[in-house]
Design a protein around this motif. Structure first.
Motif, PDB file in Angstrom:
ATOM      1  N   ARG A  82     -30.053  58.200 -14.949  1.00 24.43           N
ATOM      2  CA  ARG A  82     -31.224  58.082 -15.826  1.00 24.43           C
ATOM      3  C   ARG A  82     -30.907  57.032 -16.872  1.00 24.43           C
ATOM      4  O   ARG A  82     -30.105  57.283 -17.781  1.00 24.43           O
ATOM      5  N   GLN A 127     -34.483  53.242 -14.642  1.00 25.98           N
ATOM      6  CA  GLN A 127     -35.044  54.195 -13.700  1.00 25.98           C
ATOM      7  C   GLN A 127     -34.591  55.612 -14.033  1.00 25.98           C
ATOM      8  O   GLN A 127     -33.719  55.823 -14.880  1.00 25.98           O
ATOM      9  N   LYS A 129     -33.499  58.470 -11.279  1.00 28.92           N
ATOM     10  CA  LYS A 129     -33.348  58.731  -9.858  1.00 28.92           C
ATOM     11  C   LYS A 129     -33.938  60.095  -9.483  1.00 28.92           C
ATOM     12  O   LYS A 129     -34.238  60.917 -10.346  1.00 28.92           O
ATOM     13  N   PRO A 130     -34.147  60.356  -8.176  1.00 24.49           N
ATOM     14  CA  PRO A 130     -34.814  61.597  -7.746  1.00 24.49           C
ATOM     15  C   PRO A 130     -34.185  62.857  -8.347  1.00 24.49           C
ATOM     16  O   PRO A 130     -32.969  63.036  -8.307  1.00 24.49           O
ATOM     17  N   HIS A 131     -35.038  63.702  -8.889  1.00 21.91           N
ATOM     18  CA  HIS A 131     -34.600  64.900  -9.589  1.00 21.91           C
ATOM     19  C   HIS A 131     -35.730  65.926  -9.568  1.00 21.91           C
ATOM     20  O   HIS A 131     -36.873  65.600  -9.251  1.00 21.91           O
ATOM     21  N   THR A 169     -44.075  56.577 -10.097  1.00 25.07           N
ATOM     22  CA  THR A 169     -43.545  57.939  -9.995  1.00 25.07           C
ATOM     23  C   THR A 169     -43.655  58.323  -8.533  1.00 25.07           C
ATOM     24  O   THR A 169     -44.752  58.398  -7.979  1.00 25.07           O
ATOM     25  N   SER A 204     -38.985  60.750  -8.686  1.00 27.82           N
ATOM     26  CA  SER A 204     -38.213  59.723  -9.380  1.00 27.82           C
ATOM     27  C   SER A 204     -39.128  58.849 -10.217  1.00 27.82           C
ATOM     28  O   SER A 204     -40.328  58.728  -9.946  1.00 27.82           O
ATOM     29  N   ASN A 206     -39.270  55.187 -10.541  1.00 29.26           N
ATOM     30  CA  ASN A 206     -38.689  54.040  -9.858  1.00 29.26           C
ATOM     31  C   ASN A 206     -38.404  52.882 -10.816  1.00 29.26           C
ATOM     32  O   ASN A 206     -39.063  52.762 -11.864  1.00 29.26           O
TER      33      ASN A 206
END
Length: 226
Positions: A82, A127, A129-131, A169, A204, A206
């Motif tokens: 993040r 960014q 990242k996917p969470h 998003t 995420s 992006n």
């Protein structure tokens, strides 16, 4: 545990109550995911905030933003996970309180369940990242968060501007991307209909490729956060 079962029932009821309000609202649109068998409560509301309101909060974010914090898992190097800047906005500032109250009124949730509105700024290359927004109860942070209102239920996010490139998003498990659109609210339930965390809502922020992206995010808890 009986307590965990009761908490899941509460989260399930919160999902039903807020979903019913959003379904009945004439300006709220539910987003459909044809290839997903699990029920999803993901909605958008165009022009939820005016451009002047967005500009006011952008100025507030620029004044106070610091490197974003992360709920640490303790697994490896998370320094690039993040990379945005963020700040907790002044809850009692009239400009912030007006938007906070509007989000609470839309959902019907008691403001005491809501975390402080957070502002976030993404420059080029930054960014998240996917969470998941819900808390993973096997992580070191959970005992503290359990005492501070417990599990997160709904996420409400408003795009304050439109960067020139990137910054979507994205929900990779839903094959869905939302482009930033000034003043638009994106809101979703982090729980399944039975009150368990919805793993499909991995998402995420992006990387921005041109310009700067600004958003605000409000998370709601099962219990009172305040």
């Amino acid at each position: 545990m009986i307590t965990d079962f009761l908490h899941r029932r509460q989260l399930a009821q919160i999902g039903r109550d807020v979903g019913a309000r959003l379904d009945a609202h004439p300006r709220v649109q539910q987003i459909a995911f044809d290839d997903v068998t699990v029920p999803m409560q993901v909605y958008c509301y165009q022009d939820f905030m005016s451009r002047s309101e967005c500009a006011e909060l952008i100025r507030a974010i620029d004044a106070d933003a610091v490197p974003s914090e992360l709920y640490r898992s303790g697994k490896g190097d998370e320094s690039e996970f993040r990379t945005s800047y963020s700040c907790n906005l002044d809850r009692w500032d009239p400009d912030v309180l007006r938007i906070d109250d509007r989000i609470c009124a839309l959902t019907g949730l008691d403001p005491r369940h809501g975390e402080t509105l957070q502002g976030q700024r993404y420059a080029v290359g930054q960014q998240f990242k996917p969470h998941h927004d819900f808390f993973h109860t096997d992580q070191p942070y959970w005992p503290k968060e359990r005492k501070a209102g417990g599990q997160r239920s709904w996420t409400a996010m408003v795009f304050l501007n439109e960067p020139e490139g990137g910054g979507e998003t994205e929900f990779p498990q839903l094959s869905f991307k939302m482009m930033p659109r000034t003043g638009m609210l994106l809101i979703w339930n982090n729980m399944m209909p039975d009150g368990r965390p919805n793993l499909h809502l991995l998402h995420s922020g992006n990387p921005v490729t041109r310009g700067t992206k600004y958003i605000i995010t409000k998370w709601f808890r099962r219990g009172f956060w305040l």
